[in-house]
Structure formats: C-alpha cells, structure tokens
Scaffold this motif. Structure first.
Motif, PDB file in Angstrom:
ATOM      1  N   GLY A   1     -23.071  -7.258 -64.555  1.00 12.77           N
ATOM      2  CA  GLY A   1     -23.550  -7.129 -63.189  1.00 12.77           C
ATOM      3  C   GLY A   1     -22.461  -7.441 -62.190  1.00 12.77           C
ATOM      4  N   ALA A   2     -22.749  -7.135 -60.939  1.00 13.85           N
ATOM      5  CA  ALA A   2     -21.794  -7.388 -59.862  1.00 13.85           C
ATOM      6  C   ALA A   2     -22.531  -7.980 -58.670  1.00 13.85           C
ATOM      7  N   ILE A   3     -21.955  -9.032 -58.093  1.00 14.68           N
ATOM      8  CA  ILE A   3     -22.497  -9.678 -56.907  1.00 14.68           C
ATOM      9  C   ILE A   3     -21.452  -9.582 -55.808  1.00 14.68           C
TER      10      ILE A   3
ATOM     11  N   THR B   1     -18.114 -17.876 -53.545  1.00 18.59           N
ATOM     12  CA  THR B   1     -17.754 -16.639 -54.241  1.00 18.59           C
ATOM     13  C   THR B   1     -16.756 -16.926 -55.354  1.00 18.59           C
ATOM     14  N   ARG B   2     -15.712 -17.673 -55.038  1.00 20.35           N
ATOM     15  CA  ARG B   2     -14.689 -17.993 -56.034  1.00 20.35           C
ATOM     16  C   ARG B   2     -15.274 -18.828 -57.175  1.00 20.35           C
ATOM     17  N   SER B   3     -16.076 -19.817 -56.822  1.00 21.76           N
ATOM     18  CA  SER B   3     -16.643 -20.706 -57.836  1.00 21.76           C
ATOM     19  C   SER B   3     -17.606 -19.974 -58.757  1.00 21.76           C
ATOM     20  N   LEU B   4     -18.476 -19.143 -58.179  1.00 19.39           N
ATOM     21  CA  LEU B   4     -19.407 -18.378 -59.010  1.00 19.39           C
ATOM     22  C   LEU B   4     -18.670 -17.370 -59.888  1.00 19.39           C
ATOM     23  N   ALA B   5     -17.587 -16.818 -59.363  1.00 21.64           N
ATOM     24  CA  ALA B   5     -16.815 -15.850 -60.156  1.00 21.64           C
ATOM     25  C   ALA B   5     -16.312 -16.492 -61.442  1.00 21.64           C
TER      26      ALA B   5
ATOM     27  N   ARG C   1     -19.769 -11.936 -68.042  1.00 25.49           N
ATOM     28  CA  ARG C   1     -19.328 -10.605 -67.599  1.00 25.49           C
ATOM     29  C   ARG C   1     -20.014 -10.176 -66.290  1.00 25.49           C
ATOM     30  N   ILE C   2     -20.243 -11.152 -65.435  1.00 23.21           N
ATOM     31  CA  ILE C   2     -20.748 -10.877 -64.089  1.00 23.21           C
ATOM     32  C   ILE C   2     -19.610 -11.123 -63.111  1.00 23.21           C
ATOM     33  N   ARG C   3     -19.287 -10.121 -62.321  1.00 23.45           N
ATOM     34  CA  ARG C   3     -18.213 -10.244 -61.338  1.00 23.45           C
ATOM     35  C   ARG C   3     -18.795 -10.634 -59.972  1.00 23.45           C
ATOM     36  N   VAL C   4     -18.073 -11.509 -59.271  1.00 17.70           N
ATOM     37  CA  VAL C   4     -18.516 -11.966 -57.953  1.00 17.70           C
ATOM     38  C   VAL C   4     -17.350 -11.839 -56.982  1.00 17.70           C
TER      39      VAL C   4
ATOM     40  N   GLY D   1     -13.761 -12.844 -58.003  1.00 15.02           N
ATOM     41  CA  GLY D   1     -13.350 -14.023 -57.257  1.00 15.02           C
ATOM     42  C   GLY D   1     -12.471 -13.727 -56.064  1.00 15.02           C
ATOM     43  N   GLN D   2     -12.488 -12.483 -55.600  1.00 13.50           N
ATOM     44  CA  GLN D   2     -11.606 -12.079 -54.509  1.00 13.50           C
ATOM     45  C   GLN D   2     -12.370 -11.938 -53.195  1.00 13.50           C
ATOM     46  N   ILE D   3     -11.686 -12.231 -52.101  1.00 15.13           N
ATOM     47  CA  ILE D   3     -12.233 -12.043 -50.766  1.00 15.13           C
ATOM     48  C   ILE D   3     -11.485 -10.864 -50.151  1.00 15.13           C
ATOM     49  N   MET D   4     -12.069  -9.679 -50.247  1.00 15.54           N
ATOM     50  CA  MET D   4     -11.421  -8.483 -49.720  1.00 15.54           C
ATOM     51  C   MET D   4     -11.593  -8.444 -48.205  1.00 15.54           C
ATOM     52  N   THR D   5     -10.482  -8.297 -47.497  1.00 17.95           N
ATOM     53  CA  THR D   5     -10.512  -8.312 -46.041  1.00 17.95           C
ATOM     54  C   THR D   5     -10.434  -6.900 -45.478  1.00 17.95           C
ATOM     55  N   ILE D   6     -11.394  -6.560 -44.627  1.00 16.69           N
ATOM     56  CA  ILE D   6     -11.395  -5.284 -43.921  1.00 16.69           C
ATOM     57  C   ILE D   6     -11.544  -5.598 -42.441  1.00 16.69           C
ATOM     58  N   ASP D   7     -10.418  -5.574 -41.727  1.00 12.01           N
ATOM     59  CA  ASP D   7     -10.451  -6.030 -40.340  1.00 12.01           C
ATOM     60  C   ASP D   7      -9.519  -5.256 -39.421  1.00 12.01           C
ATOM     61  N   GLY D   8      -9.004  -4.111 -39.888  1.00 10.92           N
ATOM     62  CA  GLY D   8      -8.105  -3.329 -39.051  1.00 10.92           C
ATOM     63  C   GLY D   8      -6.810  -4.051 -38.719  1.00 10.92           C
ATOM     64  N   GLY D   9      -6.470  -5.066 -39.528  1.00 15.04           N
ATOM     65  CA  GLY D   9      -5.250  -5.838 -39.304  1.00 15.04           C
ATOM     66  C   GLY D   9      -5.437  -7.052 -38.419  1.00 15.04           C
TER      67      GLY D   9
END
Length: 266
Positions: free
Chosen positions: A142-144, A173-177, A184-187, A246-254
């Motif tokens: 699964g994926a969260i 997020t990091r801790s649950l990952a 095999r659950i990705r967070v 365990g990643q925090i993907m940033t989408i902010d236009g810079g």
C-alpha cells in the motif's frame, strides 16, 4: 512511465473541495476506485453526484477527528470496494495563531486536525493493507501520502500553529515510513507552496494584494493549480515510486529557494 493506479482503491480525505477534491477526481479519471471523504456532506453529494450507476466513486461524510468516524470510513470503503490500496490524508485546516495570547488554542486544534487525524487513519488503513498482503512475498502492500506544506520550513509569523502542525506531519511521515517499510507500505508527503485551494481563494477575495506578493516570491511567478498536485500524488501512489518512501516532495514553484520569512505562506 504511466504512473498507473488503475484498479487500485483509494481513500482521499478533505475531498469536498480544493486540493483534496482535485486529487480524488484525478484518481477516478485514472481508473481508481475512490472514496471521497470530508465533513461537508452537502458538498460531497454535489461533487460526487448520484453514484448508483457508478461503481468507482463513493463518498463518506463525517467528523474525521473522531475515532469511530474513521473506523466507519474504513468500513464503508471496504463495503464498497473490498480493499484499500492508497490513502491520501488531505484533510487540512489553516488558522492564525497569536503567539502571545495564552487563551489561543489554535495549536491544539491544528495538531488535532492536521496531524492526529492523519495518524489515526494511517494506523487503521495500514493494518488493513497488511492483512490484504498476507501470503504475498513481493510488490507494495500500500501507499500513504500526506498533504503537507512548505510552511513547515518557511513560515509567516501569524501561522505559527499551522507551521508546527505541518512540521509534525513531515516527521510523522518519516517515522511511519520506517515503521511500515517491513510490511511493504510506503509513506510519503507532498509539501506544497501556493496552490489555488479553497482557502487561498477565500483569502484572495479579502486580500487581493496577496496574489502579487505570492507571485513575486515564487520564482516560476504564478500560483499552482490543484491538478498539478494531483499528478504528483498519483506518482507517489503508483508502482513507479516503489523505491521511494519517507520523502517530503516539495512542489512550490521554487518558493523555498528564497528566504523571505514575512511573505504569505499560503
């Protein structure tokens, strides 16, 4: 790569408007079964419509801060689709905090809404994902995906409580990952900058000058559309991201490449 989620079942909270609604709609368009969840039943009914002739979309209304409501949400999803493969914790709240007012309880309220609700639902859904994966030796169970904000790192002084709740969500997020990796659950989380969400639309109605400030402090010079976030969430949910957790993907236009603390952190 197609980033396929076709045939998967997703729960999307905060799905009555704005970013959560855009993600839920996008998932449905890409072939997933989707449970739209939110407090606003009227808006959910309007957005999802009559589902009697559509086996891929359902909605659930209730106060997700309540444990029983979360359990009922999971049960409703299983009744409708038999399983759950993806959880998008998109139920978020933003409110100002007065750092000098001892009667201000916004931090507690925001932690409850933005952190604790996501944590409790993630626990429940993860247990179901683990049960579904019994007997399977490979592939993701699964994926969260948690919806966060760049306010965790770049904050406006009046958004202290919101920033704290987002920073806590990132660490959760990091801790649950790590905790769920063996199952095999990705967070992962998506931290975004200025997106034309329902709350930002309301803010711009009364503070039109904010648009210019936001665009000035965003290198790409614009406010993102909710659909742009939905596509990123689809990637995080898909098997194409199967080695990403365990990643925090940033989408902010810079936006976070600059450092103006006083710029509105919407």
């Amino acid at each position: 790569m197609s980033f396929s989620i076709e045939g998967k079942t997703a729960i999307v909270t905060g799905a009555a408007n704005g970013v959560g609604l855009a993600i839920a709609r996008h998932f449905a368009q890409k072939g997933a079964n989707v449970m739209f969840a939110d407090l606003d039943e009227g808006r959910l009914a309007k957005e999802v419509g009559d589902t009697r002739d559509d086996d891929t979309m359902r909605y659930f209304a209730g106060d997700l801060r309540e444990r029983l409501t979360l359990a009922n949400l999971l049960s409703a999803t299983l009744d409708a689709f038999d399983r759950v493969d993806i959880l998008v914790n998109g139920s978020r709240q933003m409110m100002p905090t007065d750092p000098l007012d001892p009667e201000d309880d916004s931090i507690e309220a925001l932690l409850d809404q933005n952190l604790i609700t996501a944590f409790r639902l993630s626990q429940m859904v993860a247990k179901r994902m683990i049960k579904q994966a019994e007997g399977q030796d490979e592939g993701q169970a699964g994926a969260i995906i948690n919806l966060s904000s760049i306010a965790a790192r770049r904050t406006h002084p009046s958004l202290l409580g919101y920033s704290v709740s987002c920073a806590a969500l990132d660490q959760m997020t990091r801790s649950l990952a790590v905790a769920l990796a063996a199952q095999r659950i990705r967070v992962n989380a998506l931290a975004f900058g200025s997106v034309m969400s329902a709350s930002l639309k309301d803010t711009l109605k009364t503070h039109r000058e904010y648009r210019g400030d936001i665009e000035e402090h965003t290198p790409l010079g614009r406010i993102a559309a909710p659909d742009e976030l939905a596509e990123a969430v689809q990637f995080l949910a898909s098997d194409s991201a199967r080695f990403l957790t365990g990643q925090i993907m940033t989408i902010d236009g810079g936006r976070t490449l600059l450092d103006p603390v006083a710029a509105p952190a919407h």
